[in-house]
Design a protein around this motif. Structure first.
Motif, PDB file in Angstrom:
ATOM      1  N   LEU A   1     -14.304-103.978 -49.358  1.00  0.00           N
ATOM      2  CA  LEU A   1     -13.859-102.839 -48.541  1.00  0.00           C
ATOM      3  C   LEU A   1     -14.986-102.352 -47.632  1.00  0.00           C
ATOM      4  O   LEU A   1     -14.741-101.928 -46.497  1.00  0.00           O
ATOM      5  N   SER A   2     -16.210-102.442 -48.129  1.00  0.00           N
ATOM      6  CA  SER A   2     -17.353-102.028 -47.304  1.00  0.00           C
ATOM      7  C   SER A   2     -17.487-102.939 -46.092  1.00  0.00           C
ATOM      8  O   SER A   2     -17.812-102.483 -44.988  1.00  0.00           O
TER       9      SER A   2
ATOM     10  N   PHE B   1     -15.076 -93.473 -49.497  1.00  0.00           N
ATOM     11  CA  PHE B   1     -13.824 -93.983 -48.927  1.00  0.00           C
ATOM     12  C   PHE B   1     -12.870 -94.516 -49.997  1.00  0.00           C
ATOM     13  O   PHE B   1     -11.669 -94.650 -49.754  1.00  0.00           O
ATOM     14  N   LEU B   2     -13.402 -94.877 -51.171  1.00  0.00           N
ATOM     15  CA  LEU B   2     -12.543 -95.311 -52.290  1.00  0.00           C
ATOM     16  C   LEU B   2     -12.977 -94.568 -53.553  1.00  0.00           C
ATOM     17  O   LEU B   2     -13.780 -95.074 -54.339  1.00  0.00           O
ATOM     18  N   PRO B   3     -12.455 -93.352 -53.757  1.00  0.00           N
ATOM     19  CA  PRO B   3     -12.929 -92.562 -54.900  1.00  0.00           C
ATOM     20  C   PRO B   3     -12.079 -92.733 -56.162  1.00  0.00           C
ATOM     21  O   PRO B   3     -12.070 -91.859 -57.016  1.00  0.00           O
ATOM     22  N   HIS B   4     -11.366 -93.838 -56.288  1.00  0.00           N
ATOM     23  CA  HIS B   4     -10.620 -94.089 -57.536  1.00  0.00           C
ATOM     24  C   HIS B   4     -10.837 -95.533 -57.966  1.00  0.00           C
ATOM     25  O   HIS B   4     -11.406 -96.338 -57.228  1.00  0.00           O
TER      26      HIS B   4
ATOM     27  N   MET C   1     -13.040 -83.435 -47.992  1.00  0.00           N
ATOM     28  CA  MET C   1     -13.974 -82.914 -48.990  1.00  0.00           C
ATOM     29  C   MET C   1     -15.136 -83.886 -49.229  1.00  0.00           C
ATOM     30  O   MET C   1     -16.295 -83.488 -49.303  1.00  0.00           O
ATOM     31  N   LEU C   2     -14.802 -85.174 -49.345  1.00  0.00           N
ATOM     32  CA  LEU C   2     -15.837 -86.168 -49.635  1.00  0.00           C
ATOM     33  C   LEU C   2     -16.676 -86.479 -48.395  1.00  0.00           C
ATOM     34  O   LEU C   2     -17.884 -86.713 -48.494  1.00  0.00           O
ATOM     35  N   LEU C   3     -16.037 -86.464 -47.231  1.00  0.00           N
ATOM     36  CA  LEU C   3     -16.773 -86.733 -45.995  1.00  0.00           C
ATOM     37  C   LEU C   3     -17.789 -85.629 -45.715  1.00  0.00           C
ATOM     38  O   LEU C   3     -18.929 -85.887 -45.322  1.00  0.00           O
ATOM     39  N   GLU C   4     -17.362 -84.383 -45.957  1.00  0.00           N
ATOM     40  CA  GLU C   4     -18.278 -83.260 -45.725  1.00  0.00           C
ATOM     41  C   GLU C   4     -19.492 -83.337 -46.639  1.00  0.00           C
ATOM     42  O   GLU C   4     -20.621 -83.082 -46.228  1.00  0.00           O
ATOM     43  N   LYS C   5     -19.220 -83.709 -47.892  1.00  0.00           N
ATOM     44  CA  LYS C   5     -20.305 -83.837 -48.861  1.00  0.00           C
ATOM     45  C   LYS C   5     -21.269 -84.950 -48.427  1.00  0.00           C
ATOM     46  O   LYS C   5     -22.491 -84.801 -48.511  1.00  0.00           O
TER      47      LYS C   5
ATOM     48  N   TYR D   1      -4.764 -90.424 -39.698  1.00  0.00           N
ATOM     49  CA  TYR D   1      -3.897 -91.398 -40.386  1.00  0.00           C
ATOM     50  C   TYR D   1      -3.952 -91.248 -41.905  1.00  0.00           C
ATOM     51  O   TYR D   1      -3.210 -91.916 -42.613  1.00  0.00           O
ATOM     52  N   GLY D   2      -4.871 -90.424 -42.391  1.00  0.00           N
ATOM     53  CA  GLY D   2      -4.937 -90.166 -43.832  1.00  0.00           C
ATOM     54  C   GLY D   2      -5.657 -91.229 -44.615  1.00  0.00           C
ATOM     55  O   GLY D   2      -6.858 -91.115 -44.871  1.00  0.00           O
ATOM     56  N   GLY D   3      -4.941 -92.280 -44.970  1.00  0.00           N
ATOM     57  CA  GLY D   3      -5.580 -93.318 -45.765  1.00  0.00           C
ATOM     58  C   GLY D   3      -4.671 -94.498 -45.994  1.00  0.00           C
ATOM     59  O   GLY D   3      -3.504 -94.500 -45.607  1.00  0.00           O
ATOM     60  N   ILE D   4      -5.262 -95.497 -46.645  1.00  0.00           N
ATOM     61  CA  ILE D   4      -4.554 -96.745 -46.938  1.00  0.00           C
ATOM     62  C   ILE D   4      -4.667 -97.011 -48.436  1.00  0.00           C
ATOM     63  O   ILE D   4      -5.757 -96.888 -49.002  1.00  0.00           O
TER      64      ILE D   4
END
Ligand SMILES: [Mn+2]
Length: 428
Positions: free
Chosen positions: A295-296, A321-324, A381-385, A406-409
């Motif tokens: 993904l990177s 970008f993939l927090p799960h 939230m994660l981007l700001e951090k 677009y939110g996400g995939i």
């Protein structure tokens, strides 16, 4: 198929009983409690130990009494009341493995207080017998470990749950293309799969545009977007067949020539490739790590990040970008139990520190069924951090701004692990 399944289940239970020094088990289907101050109950969800043995998934207060080398007794709850319709007395191949005894009220439940060396498996607030061991750990760990190996009967049920869910996915996607609301897409899914909400293995996630960045997005907007605002559609929805779940996610771009559409295709190809690697002997932690590296690469190809894949992984940048986790076991529960066990004794293999949400850490075995669900999200939230930390330097913020609407995939398939190759139940 069921009879072979029952044979496997019996063997596992027999060995579990032996390990735990037990003579037999009472397996309880479960019951529902009411809302606080109310006479309305929560939705019923059957004890997986119960439906593993008997495909009765919507009937509370049933009990299976199982002892090795004896025909199991199934106490089927058929209350004499005129408020509800009765559970039908089961017939057919599977039912022949049980002596079926109808119980109509509490008084019909046999007195189990004389049973020696027995365990009660299920919710304990209804078990009135002090002599029974409640969900003994040794037995549970043993069964949970071996329940991860699926029989042909189980795989066939999960396959059918995939076929059904894909009908729903298609119906929902057709609605999205017409510009319908999240709620309308959801209803199209329900109609196509003939499921009621309580029959879904989990609440549908039906998200358009930025809502796709909310991992477990739980609302369904009732309004239709203006055509010029429609960007993306993420739907994570499954079905149940005989108590077995499917768990499928698809992401679509409204404009098929957009950069986001190209990114979806890249994640899709990568997802198929990683699914093929789910063969026996592979560590799922390794697969998860490989997914982060792949993904990177995609993030770098699309100019979202400006460092190489190993740096993105090691610094925790890819977690933004993939927090799960990459996926989980699937079966009688949508997140089937036992994913963190390292052996049948119940020792635990915790997820790596960098990936605490990974639900599956085991080395894969033949006939495990699991999901492969990589994703790329643009989560405020994660981007700001990240922006406020060292890894912010690796992010191209103008590209993030391009993709954020677009939110996400997320792309998710259900995979059966085999010795040398995996079987994809979702794309079969
Ligand atoms: Mn899933």
């Amino acid at each position: 198929m069921y009879n072979n399944h029952y044979k496997y289940v019996s063997e596992i239970i027999n060995q579990g009983l032996e390990k735990a020094n037990l003579d037999g088990v009472l397996i309880y289907s479960g019951h529902v409690n009411n809302y606080f101050l109310d006479d309305m109950p929560y939705a019923f969800a059957c004890n997986p130990h119960f439906k593993w043995m008997a495909p009765i998934t919507e009937t509370p207060h049933c009990i299976i009494h199982y002892k090795p080398n004896e025909k199991a007794k199934l106490y089927l709850y058929q209350p004499k009341d005129y408020w509800h319709s009765l559970a039908k007395t089961p017939e057919g191949e599977w039912a022949e493995n049980f002596e079926i005894i109808s119980i109509t009220c509490k008084e019909d439940v046999p007195d189990f207080s004389g049973l020696q060396n027995h365990a009660w498996i299920g919710q304990i607030d209804s078990c009135e017998f002090d002599n029974l061991k409640h969900n003994p750990r040794t037995y549970m760990d043993y069964v949970h470990w071996h329940r991860a190996i699926k029989t042909d009967y189980e795989i066939e049920n999960i396959r059918q749950a995939n076929v059904l869910a894909l009908k729903g996915h298609n119906a929902a996607y057709q609605c999205f293309k017409k510009g319908y609301s999240e709620f309308e897409c959801h209803m199209a899914y329900m109609l196509a799969t003939k499921h009621n909400e309580y029959q879904l293995p989990y609440g549908n996630i039906v998200a358009q545009n930025e809502n796709g960045a909310v991992l477990h997005y739980q609302h369904m907007q009732r309004f239709r977007q203006k055509p010029e605002n429609i960007k993306s559609f993420l739907i994570d929805a499954g079905c149940q067949v005989n108590g077995y779940a499917s768990d499928i996610t698809r992401t679509h771009a409204y404009d098929e020539n957009s950069e986001f559409a190209k990114m979806i295709n890249a994640v899709d190809s990568m997802q198929i490739a990683i699914g093929k690697k789910a063969v026996a002997g592979t560590s799922y932690i390794d697969l998860h790590t490989q997914a982060h590296l792949m993904l990177s690469e995609i993030l770098s190809d699309f100019d979202v990040i400006n460092c190489d894949a190993p740096t993105a992984h090691d610094t925790g940048l890819s977690n933004v970008f993939l927090p799960h986790g990459l996926g989980h076991y699937l079966g009688l529960q949508v997140h089937d139990i036992g994913g963190h066990q390292s052996d049948e004794e119940g020792n635990i293999l915790s997820p790596p520190e960098l990936h605490p949400f990974l639900r599956l850490t085991r080395t894969l075995e033949e006939n495990n069924v699991l999901t492969i669900e990589p994703g790329i999200y643009f989560i405020d939230m994660l981007l700001e951090k990240a922006k406020a930390s060292d890894i912010g330097q690796y992010i191209n913020w103008s590209r993030v701004a391009d993709f954020k609407p677009y939110g996400g995939i997320r792309i998710e398939d259900n995979i059966v692990v085999k010795k040398t190759k995996s079987v994809n139940l979702t794309r079969g």
